[in-house]
Design a protein around this motif. Structure first.
Motif, PDB file in Angstrom:
ATOM      1  N   PHE A 298       2.813   9.647  14.327  1.00  0.00           N
ATOM      2  CA  PHE A 298       2.782  11.061  14.698  1.00  0.00           C
ATOM      3  C   PHE A 298       4.201  11.628  14.691  1.00  0.00           C
ATOM      4  N   ARG A 299       4.400  12.636  13.851  1.00  0.00           N
ATOM      5  CA  ARG A 299       5.723  13.245  13.675  1.00  0.00           C
ATOM      6  C   ARG A 299       5.622  14.769  13.799  1.00  0.00           C
ATOM      7  N   TYR A 300       6.724  15.367  14.288  1.00  0.00           N
ATOM      8  CA  TYR A 300       6.818  16.830  14.321  1.00  0.00           C
ATOM      9  C   TYR A 300       7.259  17.340  12.954  1.00  0.00           C
ATOM     10  N   ASP A 301       6.782  18.522  12.579  1.00  0.00           N
ATOM     11  CA  ASP A 301       7.220  19.126  11.324  1.00  0.00           C
ATOM     12  C   ASP A 301       8.496  19.922  11.565  1.00  0.00           C
ATOM     13  N   TRP A 302       9.371  19.938  10.555  1.00  0.00           N
ATOM     14  CA  TRP A 302      10.670  20.597  10.700  1.00  0.00           C
ATOM     15  C   TRP A 302      10.535  22.104  10.793  1.00  0.00           C
ATOM     16  N   VAL A 303       9.485  22.663  10.187  1.00  0.00           N
ATOM     17  CA  VAL A 303       9.343  24.122  10.162  1.00  0.00           C
ATOM     18  C   VAL A 303       9.263  24.688  11.575  1.00  0.00           C
TER      19      VAL A 303
ATOM     20  N   PRO B 251       0.828  -1.218   0.000  1.00  0.00           N
ATOM     21  CA  PRO B 251       0.000   0.000   0.000  1.00  0.00           C
ATOM     22  C   PRO B 251       0.852   1.253   0.000  1.00  0.00           C
ATOM     23  N   TRP B 252       0.275   2.344  -0.493  1.00  0.00           N
ATOM     24  CA  TRP B 252       0.948   3.635  -0.450  1.00  0.00           C
ATOM     25  C   TRP B 252       0.888   4.199   0.964  1.00  0.00           C
ATOM     26  N   ASP B 253       1.793   5.132   1.216  1.00  0.00           N
ATOM     27  CA  ASP B 253       1.893   5.751   2.539  1.00  0.00           C
ATOM     28  C   ASP B 253       1.158   7.082   2.545  1.00  0.00           C
ATOM     29  N   MET B 254       0.057   7.146   3.289  1.00  0.00           N
ATOM     30  CA  MET B 254      -0.724   8.376   3.385  1.00  0.00           C
ATOM     31  C   MET B 254      -0.112   9.312   4.416  1.00  0.00           C
ATOM     32  N   VAL B 255       0.001  10.578   4.048  1.00  0.00           N
ATOM     33  CA  VAL B 255       0.514  11.617   4.941  1.00  0.00           C
ATOM     34  C   VAL B 255      -0.612  12.594   5.245  1.00  0.00           C
ATOM     35  N   ILE B 256      -0.852  12.836   6.515  1.00  0.00           N
ATOM     36  CA  ILE B 256      -1.879  13.788   6.940  1.00  0.00           C
ATOM     37  C   ILE B 256      -1.197  14.927   7.675  1.00  0.00           C
ATOM     38  N   ILE B 257      -1.463  16.137   7.259  1.00  0.00           N
ATOM     39  CA  ILE B 257      -0.903  17.315   7.923  1.00  0.00           C
ATOM     40  C   ILE B 257      -2.044  18.218   8.358  1.00  0.00           C
ATOM     41  N   PHE B 258      -1.857  18.908   9.462  1.00  0.00           N
ATOM     42  CA  PHE B 258      -2.868  19.862   9.914  1.00  0.00           C
ATOM     43  C   PHE B 258      -2.212  20.951  10.741  1.00  0.00           C
ATOM     44  N   ASP B 259      -2.819  22.097  10.726  1.00  0.00           N
ATOM     45  CA  ASP B 259      -2.314  23.240  11.486  1.00  0.00           C
ATOM     46  C   ASP B 259      -3.406  24.289  11.560  1.00  0.00           C
ATOM     47  N   GLU B 260      -3.273  25.175  12.521  1.00  0.00           N
ATOM     48  CA  GLU B 260      -4.214  26.289  12.639  1.00  0.00           C
ATOM     49  C   GLU B 260      -3.724  27.466  11.816  1.00  0.00           C
TER      50      GLU B 260
ATOM     51  N   THR C 217       0.720   6.554   7.422  1.00  0.00           N
ATOM     52  CA  THR C 217       2.109   6.389   7.849  1.00  0.00           C
ATOM     53  C   THR C 217       2.613   7.589   8.630  1.00  0.00           C
ATOM     54  N   CYS C 218       2.205   8.790   8.230  1.00  0.00           N
ATOM     55  CA  CYS C 218       2.697  10.011   8.870  1.00  0.00           C
ATOM     56  C   CYS C 218       1.527  10.940   9.199  1.00  0.00           C
ATOM     57  N   VAL C 219       1.507  11.410  10.431  1.00  0.00           N
ATOM     58  CA  VAL C 219       0.588  12.471  10.854  1.00  0.00           C
ATOM     59  C   VAL C 219       1.474  13.605  11.337  1.00  0.00           C
ATOM     60  N   VAL C 220       1.610  14.633  10.520  1.00  0.00           N
ATOM     61  CA  VAL C 220       2.593  15.689  10.763  1.00  0.00           C
ATOM     62  C   VAL C 220       1.899  16.945  11.273  1.00  0.00           C
ATOM     63  N   ALA C 221       2.440  17.500  12.360  1.00  0.00           N
ATOM     64  CA  ALA C 221       1.906  18.737  12.935  1.00  0.00           C
ATOM     65  C   ALA C 221       2.951  19.350  13.844  1.00  0.00           C
ATOM     66  N   ASP C 222       2.669  20.548  14.326  1.00  0.00           N
ATOM     67  CA  ASP C 222       3.543  21.150  15.331  1.00  0.00           C
ATOM     68  C   ASP C 222       3.129  20.645  16.712  1.00  0.00           C
ATOM     69  N   GLY C 223       3.817  21.130  17.747  1.00  0.00           N
ATOM     70  CA  GLY C 223       3.534  20.652  19.095  1.00  0.00           C
ATOM     71  C   GLY C 223       2.117  20.911  19.541  1.00  0.00           C
TER      72      GLY C 223
END
Length: 324
Positions: free
Chosen positions: A243-248, A13-22, A114-120
């Protein structure tokens, strides 16, 4: 090209990446919180360099933060319900697979989160976590406590360290199963506590007092939410390792760079007024000339302990200081 390079099937399967931010519209230093939005988008890692293009991301949620805040469990509940919704459809890429048309030919799209990317702060909301300032400042490592908590030492065979520890070998990652069991323990305690509050006449000796429940919640580092993404039906599709932190935010905006830049300016004894003068000599194209005032404003009030700037302004600040 992505389908040709990365064949998609139930076995691969492909790796789905979900990102969210305010998103808060307006000036970085003058937020308009009444219009703040929670935005969530998704894409796939197999698209590789195409992920740099905005069109490769599908925005699936844009909700007013005030409305999300009124939901029981907040954004954690919203996120869990969204995962349940897309997983329960007959043509979901997370379960049965979805057919998409590529170059007039049908392709089967099967994916896993696979990845849920967001800030703290995003992780704090989606995991109902108490945040980096709580007793448990890290949701990934369960043996890390806040600075000067007095909990350093050993818990049986497990080393307990505070957030100032710089030896990664002492950190112990929390598995999804461990967090799931911890959450269920907290939910049971919460249900018992709430039921005893409603009992009439009130029991003389309560199993769970408010202080006991608060202590349990504080020791685990999470708020009780029966619809938590790692506990409800959505837990079959999202693991804690996703769950991963974003580099920005970690390295640039509100991260290492925002603290390091004022220290560099101070160490080099650079006058911020001279920086503003140098900034005024820069030439921007007509459509981007507003950036000149934005960059100059950052240094206008002198050297701060923390650089307050958005992503584009931070990149400009680095270039300004480097060439100065």
């Amino acid at each position: 090209r992505a389908f040709a390079k990365h064949p998609c099937s139930f076995q691969t399967p492909w790796d789905m990446v979900i990102i969210f931010d305010e998103l808060a519209p307006g000036n970085k230093l003058h937020y308009d919180n009444r219009r703040k939005l929670m935005l969530m988008s998704l894409s796939f890692l197999q698209l590789e360099e195409t992920l740099r293009v905005d069109d490769s991301w599908l925005t699936v949620l844009a909700a007013r933060a005030s409305i999300v805040g009124d939901v029981c469990g907040g954004f954690g509940t919203v996120f869990a319900k969204y995962i349940e919704a897309i997983a329960s459809t007959p043509d979901s890429p997370l379960t049965a697979g979805a057919f998409v048309t590529v170059n007039n030919a049908p392709r089967l799209l099967v994916a896993k989160v696979t990845c849920v990317v967001a800030d703290g702060d995003g992780h704090r909301q989606v995991l109902n976590w108490k945040g980096a300032s709580s007793t448990k400042p890290c949701f990934r490592h369960f043996n890390v406590t806040k600075f000067n908590s007095g909990a350093n030492g050993r818990d049986g065979d497990l080393p307990v360290v505070d957030i100032a520890c710089c030896d990664p070998s002492k950190f112990r990652r929390a598995s999804s199963q461990f967090l799931r069991e911890s959450m269920e323990c907290m939910f049971d305690a919460h249900r018992c506590y709430e039921s005893e509050l409603r009992m009439r006449p009130a029991p003389k000796r309560k199993t769970w007092s408010q202080s006991k429940f608060v202590a349990l919640s504080r020791s685990l580092g999470f708020h009780p939410n029966p619809l938590h993404v790692l506990v409800g039906p959505s837990c079959a599709h999202v693991e804690m390792t996703a769950f991963r932190y974003d580099w920005v935010h970690v390295y640039l905006q509100d991260g290492v760079f925002s603290h390091a830049m004022p220290l560099v300016i101070k160490a080099l004894k650079i006058d911020t007024d001279d920086l503003c003068i140098a900034c005024a000599s820069w030439t921007f194209c007509h459509s981007e000339r507003h950036k000149l005032k934005q960059v100059a404003r950052i240094f206008h009030r002198g050297t701060h302990e923390k650089l307050k700037a958005n992503l584009a302004e931070s990149m400009s600040c680095y270039g300004l200081a480097r060439h100065f």
